[in-house]
Design a protein around this motif. Structure first.
Motif, PDB file in Angstrom:
ATOM      1  N   MET A   6      50.195  16.677  59.449  1.00  0.00           N
ATOM      2  CA  MET A   6      51.147  17.370  58.593  1.00  0.00           C
ATOM      3  C   MET A   6      50.884  17.066  57.117  1.00  0.00           C
ATOM      4  N   ARG A   7      50.442  15.858  56.839  1.00  0.00           N
ATOM      5  CA  ARG A   7      50.056  15.542  55.454  1.00  0.00           C
ATOM      6  C   ARG A   7      48.812  16.341  55.053  1.00  0.00           C
ATOM      7  N   GLN A   8      47.882  16.483  55.970  1.00  0.00           N
ATOM      8  CA  GLN A   8      46.722  17.325  55.687  1.00  0.00           C
ATOM      9  C   GLN A   8      47.147  18.776  55.443  1.00  0.00           C
ATOM     10  N   LEU A   9      48.102  19.224  56.243  1.00  0.00           N
ATOM     11  CA  LEU A   9      48.600  20.587  56.085  1.00  0.00           C
ATOM     12  C   LEU A   9      49.198  20.793  54.695  1.00  0.00           C
ATOM     13  N   LYS A  10      50.002  19.827  54.243  1.00  0.00           N
ATOM     14  CA  LYS A  10      50.607  19.923  52.909  1.00  0.00           C
ATOM     15  C   LYS A  10      49.543  19.963  51.813  1.00  0.00           C
ATOM     16  N   VAL A  15      46.538  21.326  52.015  1.00  0.00           N
ATOM     17  CA  VAL A  15      45.853  22.620  51.974  1.00  0.00           C
ATOM     18  C   VAL A  15      46.833  23.789  51.859  1.00  0.00           C
ATOM     19  N   MET A  16      48.108  23.554  52.207  1.00  0.00           N
ATOM     20  CA  MET A  16      49.144  24.580  52.095  1.00  0.00           C
ATOM     21  C   MET A  16      50.348  23.985  51.355  1.00  0.00           C
ATOM     22  N   PRO A  17      50.229  23.737  50.065  1.00  0.00           N
ATOM     23  CA  PRO A  17      51.312  23.070  49.338  1.00  0.00           C
ATOM     24  C   PRO A  17      52.604  23.864  49.297  1.00  0.00           C
ATOM     25  N   GLU A  18      52.530  25.153  49.587  1.00  0.00           N
ATOM     26  CA  GLU A  18      53.736  25.973  49.586  1.00  0.00           C
ATOM     27  C   GLU A  18      54.621  25.706  50.812  1.00  0.00           C
ATOM     28  N   VAL A  19      54.100  25.009  51.799  1.00  0.00           N
ATOM     29  CA  VAL A  19      54.873  24.683  52.989  1.00  0.00           C
ATOM     30  C   VAL A  19      55.877  23.574  52.661  1.00  0.00           C
ATOM     31  N   GLU A  20      57.125  23.781  53.028  1.00  0.00           N
ATOM     32  CA  GLU A  20      58.168  22.766  52.851  1.00  0.00           C
ATOM     33  C   GLU A  20      58.362  22.034  54.178  1.00  0.00           C
ATOM     34  N   VAL A  21      58.193  20.715  54.166  1.00  0.00           N
ATOM     35  CA  VAL A  21      58.364  19.914  55.373  1.00  0.00           C
ATOM     36  C   VAL A  21      59.694  19.162  55.277  1.00  0.00           C
ATOM     37  N   ILE A  22      60.552  19.402  56.242  1.00  0.00           N
ATOM     38  CA  ILE A  22      61.843  18.720  56.335  1.00  0.00           C
ATOM     39  C   ILE A  22      61.802  17.805  57.548  1.00  0.00           C
ATOM     40  N   HIS A  23      62.092  16.531  57.337  1.00  0.00           N
ATOM     41  CA  HIS A  23      61.975  15.552  58.418  1.00  0.00           C
ATOM     42  C   HIS A  23      63.272  15.443  59.196  1.00  0.00           C
ATOM     43  N   ARG A  24      63.153  15.510  60.520  1.00  0.00           N
ATOM     44  CA  ARG A  24      64.301  15.460  61.415  1.00  0.00           C
ATOM     45  C   ARG A  24      64.120  14.356  62.465  1.00  0.00           C
ATOM     46  N   SER A  25      65.202  13.675  62.752  1.00  0.00           N
ATOM     47  CA  SER A  25      65.176  12.588  63.734  1.00  0.00           C
ATOM     48  C   SER A  25      65.268  13.130  65.154  1.00  0.00           C
ATOM     49  N   PHE A  26      64.574  12.450  66.058  1.00  0.00           N
ATOM     50  CA  PHE A  26      64.697  12.696  67.496  1.00  0.00           C
ATOM     51  C   PHE A  26      64.559  11.347  68.176  1.00  0.00           C
ATOM     52  N   ALA A  27      65.579  10.910  68.902  1.00  0.00           N
ATOM     53  CA  ALA A  27      65.572   9.568  69.493  1.00  0.00           C
ATOM     54  C   ALA A  27      65.070   9.614  70.929  1.00  0.00           C
ATOM     55  N   LEU A  28      63.862   9.113  71.147  1.00  0.00           N
ATOM     56  CA  LEU A  28      63.347   9.012  72.511  1.00  0.00           C
ATOM     57  C   LEU A  28      64.117   7.973  73.311  1.00  0.00           C
ATOM     58  N   VAL A  29      64.479   6.883  72.655  1.00  0.00           N
ATOM     59  CA  VAL A  29      65.235   5.800  73.317  1.00  0.00           C
ATOM     60  C   VAL A  29      66.388   5.450  72.386  1.00  0.00           C
TER      61      VAL A  29
END
Length: 232
Positions: A24-28, A30-44
């Protein structure tokens, strides 16, 4: 490419989220226009969940390390220290302390700082075999990336930070997410698993093309309204 919003659902203890975050960092890049929003998901979510899923917390480690083997093959840099984790004596970490820790960083300085701490905590676990459930380990990791510890502690202890994590977990349910890593693109398109960068780019380009075609149709279209055809 038109602007795209990606919600990146992940967990610090998720082995396949480690290579996915790198991509995802590589994606940002090469595609800086992409907005990445971080979301939690609890496996445990709770330590007692280990008993339900694996029979005991002790049994969990062997099975989870088998996941590490395949995640390491998936990882472009093959960074997992599996032998080191086999020798570690602490029980395998649960999710919530690290998710709240990363969310505390978000409240200090947004998604970028969240991402920095998330990655640093994953490195602590997968590369350096630290017990990232332990608060002292978390605080040491916080300091390695230059976050003001006093400010971070305030946010970590604030109930609103935990509530924000729980809101992410509810959002994951609403999206019907059952595994991670998962990307939700523009609130409706799903990319599941630690996919290659080229595959992610291909999907995003296709979504962007669909949006452009939809915009053209909207700008030059006829609608039946109030008993009459109206053309734009």
């Amino acid at each position: 490419m038109s602007a795209v919003k990606i919600e990146f659902f992940h967990d610090v203890i998720c082995s396949f989220c480690f290579p996915m975050s790198y991509r995802m960092r590589q994606l940002k890049a090469v595609m800086p226009e992409v907005e990445v929003i971080h979301r939690s998901f609890a496996l445990v979510k709770e330590p007692s969940d280990f008993d339900r899923m694996f029979g005991s917390r002790e049994n969990a480690k062997n099975e989870i390390l088998s996941h590490w083997f395949y995640a390491n093959q998936n990882d472009d840099l093959h960074r997992f220290n599996i032998d080191g984790m086999k020798q570690a004596v602490f029980p395998f970490p649960s999710s919530m302390n690290t998710l709240i820790a990363a969310k505390a960083a978000y409240f200090i300085s947004g998604d970028d700082l969240y991402w920095d701490l998330f990655d640093a905590l994953q490195e602590s676990l997968f590369m350096h075999n630290k017990n990232v459930e332990d608060i002292e380990v978390i605080e040491a990791t916080v300091q390695t990336i230059g976050i003001d510890l006093t400010s971070w502690r305030q946010h970590f202890a604030d109930e609103k930070t935990r509530e924000a994590v729980l809101a992410d977990l509810k959002l994951a349910e609403d999206y019907q997410i059952t595994s991670i890593p998962t990307l939700i693109v523009d609130g409706k398109h799903t990319i599941s698993g630690a996919q290659p960068l080229t595959a992610i780019q291909s999907v995003l380009n296709e979504i962007s093309l669909q949006k452009k075609l939809s915009a053209v149709e909207t700008e030059a279209s006829c609608k039946f309204r109030d008993g009459k055809f109206e053309c734009d």
